[in-house]
Design an enzyme around this catalytic site. Structure first.
Site, PDB file in Angstrom:
ATOM      1  N   SER A  56       0.806  -1.229   0.000  1.00 26.77           N
ATOM      2  CA  SER A  56       0.000   0.000   0.000  1.00 26.77           C
ATOM      3  C   SER A  56       0.839   1.280   0.000  1.00 26.77           C
ATOM      4  O   SER A  56       0.333   2.350  -0.333  1.00 26.77           O
ATOM      5  CB  SER A  56      -0.938   0.014   1.212  1.00 26.77           C
ATOM      6  N   LYS A 108       0.772   4.542   6.842  1.00 28.10           N
ATOM      7  CA  LYS A 108       0.141   5.373   5.811  1.00 28.10           C
ATOM      8  C   LYS A 108       0.730   6.785   5.898  1.00 28.10           C
ATOM      9  O   LYS A 108       1.464   7.129   6.821  1.00 28.10           O
ATOM     10  CB  LYS A 108      -1.382   5.459   5.998  1.00 28.10           C
TER      11      LYS A 108
END
Length: 203
Positions: free
Chosen positions: A49, A92
């Site tokens: 990701s 993230k």
């Protein structure tokens, strides 16, 4: 008698040396435990990701004390836990800070009305998709303008909107039931990758 005393002295010396080593090992273990629980997060990244910046199985270090005297900022890469009990760690990038208005149109992220292209050098691949609108009733943080323009959300106080750099292969604030990471969920700011090879991740 003389030999016996020498033997006892040798045993005592061996015990003192062994005890000294045990103290050293115990101190090292306590220090390592405290260091990894209160100073750094040492983590391996299991998904793609964040590819473009962090690859699968990269080893990274996050500094737990980064936000002791300052607040998380836009573009910081953070390690955090999900809201659920026994959540794993996630990695993230912060895109929205408290008070920001965020919308996504045709893959482009708009922050307070400005397109993210002000800084998008970390984004991996071509983007697609719009910001998904939750089912009714809409939560307070979602606004649907009456003029037909794109819906947007407002990031609440002490919360953050996060995205993966590999936007088309990231489960992040666009997909969660509650799209925000609370301040207390943040474990630290990612500082560098140390394997394979060193890379500064604060830029």
């Amino acid at each position: 008698m003389h030999d016996y005393e020498n033997e006892a002295d040798i045993k005592n010396e061996l015990w003192r040396e062994a005890f000294g080593w045990l103290k050293t090992i115990a101190f090292a273990l306590i220090f390592a435990w405290a260091f990894t629980n209160f100073v750094i997060v040492n983590a391996s990244v299991p998904t793609g990701s964040m590819e473009g910046t962090i690859r699968v199985n990269d080893r990274i270090v996050a500094f737990r004390l980064s936000y002791m005297f300052s607040e998380p900022d836009r573009y910081d890469i953070i390690v955090f836990r999900g809201a659920e009990v026994d959540s794993p760690l996630y990695v993230k990038r912060i895109m929205g800070i408290p008070g920001d208005e965020i919308t996504i149109v045709d893959g482009s992220v708009f922050i307070n009305g400005q397109e993210e292209s002000l800084r998008d050098d970390f984004v991996q691949g071509d983007l697609f998709g719009n910001f998904p609108i939750p089912r009714t009733p809409l939560p307070d943080y979602i606004v649907v303008p009456t003029d037909g323009s794109a819906p947007f959300l407002t990031v609440p106080e002490n919360h953050f909107f996060v995205l993966g750099d590999n936007r088309n292969n990231s489960i992040d604030s666009r997909h969660w039931g509650s799209p925000f990471v609370a301040r207390e969920q943040i474990q630290g700011r990612v500082i560098f990758r140390y394997w394979p090879g060193f890379q500064n991740l604060t830029r």
